[in-house]
Design an enzyme around this catalytic site. Structure first.
Site, PDB file in Angstrom:
ATOM      1  N   PRO A 152       2.009  16.584  11.546  1.00 26.00           N
ATOM      2  CA  PRO A 152       2.305  17.756  10.717  1.00 26.00           C
ATOM      3  C   PRO A 152       3.017  17.376   9.416  1.00 26.00           C
ATOM      4  O   PRO A 152       3.538  16.261   9.298  1.00 26.00           O
ATOM      5  CB  PRO A 152       3.240  18.585  11.601  1.00 26.00           C
ATOM      6  N   ILE A 153       3.030  18.310   8.457  1.00 28.79           N
ATOM      7  CA  ILE A 153       3.794  18.062   7.221  1.00 28.79           C
ATOM      8  C   ILE A 153       4.875  19.143   7.049  1.00 28.79           C
ATOM      9  O   ILE A 153       5.259  19.490   5.937  1.00 28.79           O
ATOM     10  CB  ILE A 153       2.881  17.968   5.967  1.00 28.79           C
ATOM     11  N   ASP A 154       5.346  19.652   8.183  1.00 26.94           N
ATOM     12  CA  ASP A 154       6.342  20.735   8.113  1.00 26.94           C
ATOM     13  C   ASP A 154       7.621  20.312   7.388  1.00 26.94           C
ATOM     14  O   ASP A 154       8.239  21.126   6.693  1.00 26.94           O
ATOM     15  CB  ASP A 154       6.684  21.231   9.537  1.00 26.94           C
ATOM     16  N   GLN A 155       8.016  19.043   7.500  1.00 27.02           N
ATOM     17  CA  GLN A 155       9.254  18.614   6.827  1.00 27.02           C
ATOM     18  C   GLN A 155       9.058  18.520   5.312  1.00 27.02           C
ATOM     19  O   GLN A 155       9.989  18.757   4.548  1.00 27.02           O
ATOM     20  CB  GLN A 155       9.740  17.271   7.388  1.00 27.02           C
ATOM     21  N   CYS A 158      -5.107   8.416   9.433  1.00 31.03           N
ATOM     22  CA  CYS A 158      -5.462   7.957  10.774  1.00 31.03           C
ATOM     23  C   CYS A 158      -5.081   9.003  11.794  1.00 31.03           C
ATOM     24  O   CYS A 158      -4.052   9.664  11.658  1.00 31.03           O
ATOM     25  CB  CYS A 158      -4.714   6.666  11.088  1.00 31.03           C
ATOM     26  N   ASP A 177       3.238   0.372  12.392  1.00 30.97           N
ATOM     27  CA  ASP A 177       2.009  -0.157  11.775  1.00 30.97           C
ATOM     28  C   ASP A 177       1.725  -1.609  12.158  1.00 30.97           C
ATOM     29  O   ASP A 177       0.701  -2.167  11.768  1.00 30.97           O
ATOM     30  CB  ASP A 177       2.089  -0.025  10.243  1.00 30.97           C
ATOM     31  N   ARG A 193      -4.147  10.129   3.530  1.00 34.01           N
ATOM     32  CA  ARG A 193      -2.878  10.719   3.945  1.00 34.01           C
ATOM     33  C   ARG A 193      -1.991  10.963   2.715  1.00 34.01           C
ATOM     34  O   ARG A 193      -1.356  11.999   2.569  1.00 34.01           O
ATOM     35  CB  ARG A 193      -2.201   9.727   4.895  1.00 34.01           C
ATOM     36  N   LYS A 221       0.824  -1.212   0.000  1.00 36.83           N
ATOM     37  CA  LYS A 221       0.000   0.000   0.000  1.00 36.83           C
ATOM     38  C   LYS A 221       0.857   1.261   0.000  1.00 36.83           C
ATOM     39  O   LYS A 221       0.661   2.158  -0.824  1.00 36.83           O
ATOM     40  CB  LYS A 221      -0.923   0.017   1.228  1.00 36.83           C
ATOM     41  N   ILE A 265       6.968   6.393  17.342  1.00 39.55           N
ATOM     42  CA  ILE A 265       6.700   7.246  16.182  1.00 39.55           C
ATOM     43  C   ILE A 265       5.585   8.266  16.470  1.00 39.55           C
ATOM     44  O   ILE A 265       5.739   9.448  16.178  1.00 39.55           O
ATOM     45  CB  ILE A 265       6.294   6.384  14.946  1.00 39.55           C
ATOM     46  N   ARG A 268      -9.486  -0.676   3.350  1.00 45.61           N
ATOM     47  CA  ARG A 268      -8.773   0.418   2.661  1.00 45.61           C
ATOM     48  C   ARG A 268      -7.292   0.109   2.547  1.00 45.61           C
ATOM     49  O   ARG A 268      -6.605   0.666   1.701  1.00 45.61           O
ATOM     50  CB  ARG A 268      -8.959   1.731   3.416  1.00 45.61           C
TER      51      ARG A 268
END
Ligand code: EPU
Length: 423
Positions: free
Chosen positions: A112-115, A106, A296, A82, A11, A318, A388
């Protein structure tokens, strides 16, 4: 559970490879594409953007993005997954401009997506996050290579920056990169279409920008987490299962931990055989970026450890909040204490069937494993969205002897939000 199960394509590789195909001039033939709703949504998004999508068979799809132009994408779909963040890198590479929603996914606390943004900015993009949308534009129409040090080891940021850098002018170096097998898979896919990416799978990835990408054929690697889920299900049910179409090297951390619990795992070239034992030994787990134990797989292992001969400790390395499923497991009799990122699991508890909810994709898989170990009947809400991330989950489990049925309930308004929980 007894018998054989065939693992589908990964996936988390597929959800990056589909956006990558947006940058290719020509036909990409992609084999081992998992048939799950995350990939279906991304293919629908590409089709809205003008890519031609053709299924050759159930797991082979051809994507032709030769004649795509920048346009608005279906934002309602982007918001649900995501991996829509990969469209930022792919659109910037292809068009020099990107407009996407902030990603869904999830809910494990703040994600965040700052990186990602730091990487795009370093490559010369102006990025703005406004009203739930991400707007990005290359300052002079095309991105330029740069050296980027990631402050956090991030799978998504590593892959997104690779995507953006492939068609940039010059060389990009990503330091402190994530090393997951799906990162190598994305790089292999792009290289087979003409990109020049080196070092994927190490913590330094170098991308020499190229002028264009051409069509080709590629087969996605097997899904490490799907395989691990069946391995744990076999262990937890004292089963004997051959898990086929896997790369055993990618499963090493899961195999090692299962062996610690007393489970027998035999490795072959492209399959593993897992034999559970009625005497499960306790084990401690800390989730870490690859090659550490994957977050995961954390909820599934927690279920197995409820059956162990002592107390086990899981430390989530994580995410801030990946224990919401614990409340559901408690309804089935599990004794688990959670303190921040640490869960203390008392072993030797007989689980009993109960109505429970799948809080997210992997938690949902864990509830199914718990239901298989439990005495009595377990009803899990939203099996539909477990699928999914797991192709034909119910069918594959049934073929292994599980007594499990998917029940279609009419869509209820309160269930509508659950579509926001993949990846
Ligand atoms: N992080 C930041 N800033 C960023 C990016 C990440 O602070 O810009 C933090 C995250 O909040 C998290 C950590 O860094 O604490 C690692 O996040 P990462 O970026 O590696 O995760 P992701 O890209 O959002 C992917 C998978 C997840 C998987 C993680 C970790 C996809 C679509 N999702 O998420 O998969 O848990 O990597 O391996 O690839 C799943 O498949 O069930 C799933 C949740």
């Amino acid at each position: 559970m007894r018998g054989e199960v065939e693992i589908s394509g990964a996936k988390n590789a597929a959800v990056a490879i589909i956006p990558a195909a947006l940058m290719v001039n020509g036909v990409c033939r992609i084999e081992n594409m998992p048939q799950i709703s995350d990939t279906e949504m991304l293919l629908t998004i590409l089709s809205h953007l003008g890519s031609k999508i053709r299924y050759i068979n159930k797991s082979t799809v051809e994507i032709d993005s030769t004649s795509v132009n920048f346009s608005d994408a279906p934002f309602n779909l982007m918001r649900k997954i995501r991996a829509s963040y990969y469209l930022i890198g792919a659109m910037l590479g292809r068009f020099g401009i990107a407009k996407t929603t902030m990603p869904g996914g999830c809910n494990f606390g703040a994600r965040p997506i700052d990186q990602h943004i730091k990487g795009m900015e370093a490559l010369g993009a102006n990025v703005e996050v406004r009203n739930g949308f991400v707007y990005a534009e290359a300052n002079d129409g095309r991105l330029h290579g740069a050296r980027i040090y990631l402050d956090k080891v991030s799978v998504g940021a590593t892959m997104n920056i690779i995507l953006a850098a492939v068609l940039a002018q010059g060389r990009t170096i990503i330091e402190n990169a994530a090393r997951e097998p799906h990162i190598v898979d994305l790089a292999n896919f792009l290289n087979s279409m003409g990109a020049d990416i080196r070092g994927a799978g190490t913590d330094t990835v170098k991308v020499n920008g190229v002028e264009s990408l051409h069509g080709g054929s590629y087969s996605i690697i097997p899904d490490q987490i799907e395989a691990g889920t069946y391995m744990v299900a076999a262990a937890a049910t004292c089963g004997d299962v051959m898990v086929k179409n896997v790369i055993p090297k990618h499963l090493e951390c899961i195999t090692a931990k299962l062996r610690e619990t007393g489970t027998i795992v035999q490795e072959y070239e492209d399959c593993v055989i897992v034999k559970g034992t009625s005497f499960v030994r306790r084990a401690n787990i800390k989730t870490l970026p690859y090659p550490g134990f994957p977050t995961d797989m954390q909820p599934q292992m927690a279920v197995l450890l409820t059956q162990a001969n002592g107390t086990s400790v899981i430390t989530e390395g994580i995410y801030d909040n990946r224990y919401k499923y614990v409340n559901e497991l408690r309804k089935m009799g599990a004794c688990i204490d959670v303190d921040g990122r640490v869960a203390i699991i008392e072993g030797g508890t007989a689980l009993t069937g109960a109505p429970v909810a799948a809080c997210d994709l992997r938690a949902g898989a864990a509830m199914v494993i718990a239901g298989l170990c439990a005495i009595g009947r377990t009803e899990i809400e939203d099996v539909k969205y477990i699928e999914r991330g797991y192709e034909n989950f119910v069918e594959k489990l049934r073929a292994l002897g599980a007594d499990i049925t998917a029940v279609n309930l009419p869509d209820m308004p309160e269930n509508q939000e659950n579509v926001n929980q993949a990846g």
